[in-house]
Design an enzyme around this catalytic site. Structure first.
Site, PDB file in Angstrom:
ATOM      1  N   GLU A  53       8.478 -70.717  -2.227  1.00  0.00           N
ATOM      2  CA  GLU A  53       8.202 -69.416  -2.820  1.00  0.00           C
ATOM      3  C   GLU A  53       9.499 -68.650  -3.025  1.00  0.00           C
ATOM      4  O   GLU A  53      10.522 -68.970  -2.436  1.00  0.00           O
ATOM      5  CB  GLU A  53       7.259 -68.590  -1.942  1.00  0.00           C
ATOM      6  CG  GLU A  53       7.868 -68.190  -0.608  1.00  0.00           C
ATOM      7  CD  GLU A  53       6.924 -67.367   0.258  1.00  0.00           C
ATOM      8  OE1 GLU A  53       5.836 -66.991  -0.214  1.00  0.00           O
ATOM      9  OE2 GLU A  53       7.282 -67.100   1.412  1.00  0.00           O
ATOM     10  N   ASN A  55      10.720 -64.562  -2.884  1.00  0.00           N
ATOM     11  CA  ASN A  55      10.338 -63.205  -2.507  1.00  0.00           C
ATOM     12  C   ASN A  55      11.321 -62.216  -3.098  1.00  0.00           C
ATOM     13  O   ASN A  55      12.537 -62.389  -2.983  1.00  0.00           O
ATOM     14  CB  ASN A  55      10.339 -63.057  -0.977  1.00  0.00           C
ATOM     15  CG  ASN A  55       9.265 -63.905  -0.343  1.00  0.00           C
ATOM     16  OD1 ASN A  55       8.089 -63.683  -0.570  1.00  0.00           O
ATOM     17  ND2 ASN A  55       9.665 -64.891   0.426  1.00  0.00           N
ATOM     18  N   ARG A  57      11.451 -59.192  -2.104  1.00  0.00           N
ATOM     19  CA  ARG A  57      11.582 -58.162  -1.073  1.00  0.00           C
ATOM     20  C   ARG A  57      12.399 -58.758   0.062  1.00  0.00           C
ATOM     21  O   ARG A  57      12.586 -59.963   0.149  1.00  0.00           O
ATOM     22  CB  ARG A  57      10.208 -57.743  -0.561  1.00  0.00           C
ATOM     23  CG  ARG A  57       9.452 -58.928   0.021  1.00  0.00           C
ATOM     24  CD  ARG A  57       8.117 -58.566   0.609  1.00  0.00           C
ATOM     25  NE  ARG A  57       7.291 -59.720   0.846  1.00  0.00           N
ATOM     26  CZ  ARG A  57       7.478 -60.631   1.778  1.00  0.00           C
ATOM     27  NH1 ARG A  57       8.504 -60.562   2.578  1.00  0.00           N
ATOM     28  NH2 ARG A  57       6.650 -61.647   1.923  1.00  0.00           N
TER      29      ARG A  57
END
Length: 169
Positions: A53, A55, A57
């Protein structure tokens, strides 16, 4: 929940680390991503790695990256949010030394690691050079069941893994 985070990963050969990092940069470039972010991979026993994944953030383990790069990732993301461009490229990021993040939890290992509540009778964190503590508690405070059982994060940096471990004691 992870308890220990390290950078660089002590069991990852430098050539494999370089390939993973280059792949992460390529993924961000292909997505036209222009901010600080995290790209995660799974490493198989045979040494192959697979994209998990990305991200956009900050992750709870971002302090280890800050310690080995000397960059303030929070500041960089705020600057980008204000319309500024990142002041450096991925190729300009320099890594130095070894960082370890240790998460301290109030959990009961004899009760399936369920949160433990009650007063903190003794609570002292290391301090000194290259020691960072993100803490919400002090001795005498009470740990309640109303919050996550993580009490603090202790992040240490050293010229190598051994020195980082020593600073966390």
């Amino acid at each position: 929940q992870k308890i220990i985070e390290e950078s660089p990963a002590p069991n990852l050969p430098p050539q494999l680390r370089d390939r993973i990092c280059a792949t992460a940069v390529e993924i961000a470039q292909k997505a036209n991503y222009r901010n600080a972010g995290t790209v995660e991979f799974l490493l198989a026993p045979d040494g192959e790695f697979y994209f998990l994944e990305m991200n956009t953030r900050l992750q709870v383990e971002h302090p280890v990256t800050e310690m080995v790069t000397g960059l303030d990732l929070v500041e960089l993301q705020i600057r980008v949010a204000q319309g500024e461009t990142l002041p450096l490229t991925q190729g300009q990021v320099q890594r130095s030394g070894h960082a370890i993040e240790m998460r301290l939890y109030a959990e009961d290992p004899e009760n399936d690691f369920l949160p433990a509540t009650g007063p903190l009778l003794a609570y002292r964190m290391p301090a000194g050079e290259s020691v960072r503590v993100e803490n919400g508690y002090a001795g005498g405070m009470t740990v309640s069941s109303a919050f996550d059982p993580m009490l603090a994060k202790l992040i240490v940096h050293g010229r190598d893994r051994g020195q980082a471990i020593q600073r966390g004691l």
